[in-house]
Design an enzyme around this catalytic site. Structure first.
Site, mmCIF file in Angstrom:
data_model
loop_
_atom_site.group_PDB
_atom_site.id
_atom_site.type_symbol
_atom_site.label_atom_id
_atom_site.label_comp_id
_atom_site.label_asym_id
_atom_site.label_seq_id
_atom_site.Cartn_x
_atom_site.Cartn_y
_atom_site.Cartn_z
ATOM 1 N N ASN A 77 0.803 -1.223 0.000
ATOM 2 C CA ASN A 77 0.000 0.000 0.000
ATOM 3 C C ASN A 77 0.836 1.274 0.000
ATOM 4 O O ASN A 77 0.322 2.355 0.265
ATOM 5 C CB ASN A 77 -0.948 -0.004 1.190
ATOM 6 C CG ASN A 77 -1.759 -1.282 1.240
ATOM 7 O OD1 ASN A 77 -1.578 -2.086 2.144
ATOM 8 N ND2 ASN A 77 -2.620 -1.499 0.265
ATOM 9 N N VAL A 85 1.098 6.907 0.044
ATOM 10 C CA VAL A 85 0.425 5.945 0.912
ATOM 11 C C VAL A 85 -1.024 5.790 0.461
ATOM 12 O O VAL A 85 -1.732 6.780 0.285
ATOM 13 C CB VAL A 85 0.455 6.413 2.384
ATOM 14 C CG1 VAL A 85 -0.277 5.424 3.284
ATOM 15 C CG2 VAL A 85 1.894 6.603 2.853
ATOM 16 N N CYS A 86 -1.448 4.544 0.274
ATOM 17 C CA CYS A 86 -2.845 4.255 -0.051
ATOM 18 C C CYS A 86 -3.528 3.824 1.241
ATOM 19 O O CYS A 86 -3.323 2.712 1.727
ATOM 20 C CB CYS A 86 -2.939 3.148 -1.105
ATOM 21 S SG CYS A 86 -4.636 2.742 -1.546
ATOM 22 N N LEU A 87 -4.306 4.736 1.794
ATOM 23 C CA LEU A 87 -4.985 4.488 3.057
ATOM 24 C C LEU A 87 -6.327 5.206 2.992
ATOM 25 O O LEU A 87 -6.376 6.409 2.717
ATOM 26 C CB LEU A 87 -4.130 5.018 4.217
ATOM 27 C CG LEU A 87 -4.593 4.745 5.634
ATOM 28 C CD1 LEU A 87 -4.660 3.244 5.921
ATOM 29 C CD2 LEU A 87 -3.655 5.418 6.623
#
Length: 156
Positions: A77, A85-87
């Site tokens: 991620n 950041v993939c959040l």
């Protein structure tokens, strides 16, 4: 409340508490923060120290900050080249109730609980989706050793 006022209050609160993260602000711009996250135990990131940049806009907290890893990390991620950041809480699930400390905590939890079905690093995501934890751990540990362990970063 202006974003700079909100961020000043957050920073004051962080300074008064006993933190699990080393969080600092840019002395020239309160919208720019850095944090050092310790790699969680029982992950390939154990013993690593990972620097992240947190860039707020003057629309914070109504809009989420942009968060990037400055320390390279092998994680599904986190984009390996850009550090993006993939959040979900930094995108669709953002709420003004979130603060910088909570973001750091969420990212730390993401290190322990990757989401391989929405990868920014397809290699890491593919390893986990294929249930090849050994390959994922090996790559994660190698990059942690190369980039996030103090002894190695002193040699750069």
């Amino acid at each position: 409340m202006k974003s700079s006022q909100r961020l000043a209050k957050e920073y004051s609160k962080i300074q008064k508490s006993d933190n699990e993260f080393n969080i600092s602000i840019d002395s020239n711009n309160i919208l720019n923060w850095k944090a050092i996250l310790k790699g969680p135990d029982e992950t390939p990131f154990k013993n690593g120290n990972f620097e992240i940049s947190i860039k707020c806009t003057d629309q914070y907290p109504m809009k989420p900050p942009k968060v990037f890893f400055n320390t390279p990390i092998f994680h599904p991620n986190i984009h390996f080249k850009t550090g993006e950041v993939c959040l979900d809480v930094l995108k669709a699930n953002w709420s003004p109730a979130w603060d910088i400390f909570a973001i750091c905590r969420a990212i730390s939890l993401l290190l322990s609980h990757p989401e391989p079905d929405s990868p920014l690093n397809c290699d890491a995501g593919n390893m986990l989706r294929a249930k090849d934890e050994m390959a994922y751990f090996s790559m994660g540990e190698m990059y942690t050793q190369m980039f996030a362990i103090k002894e190695n970063s002193d040699k750069k």
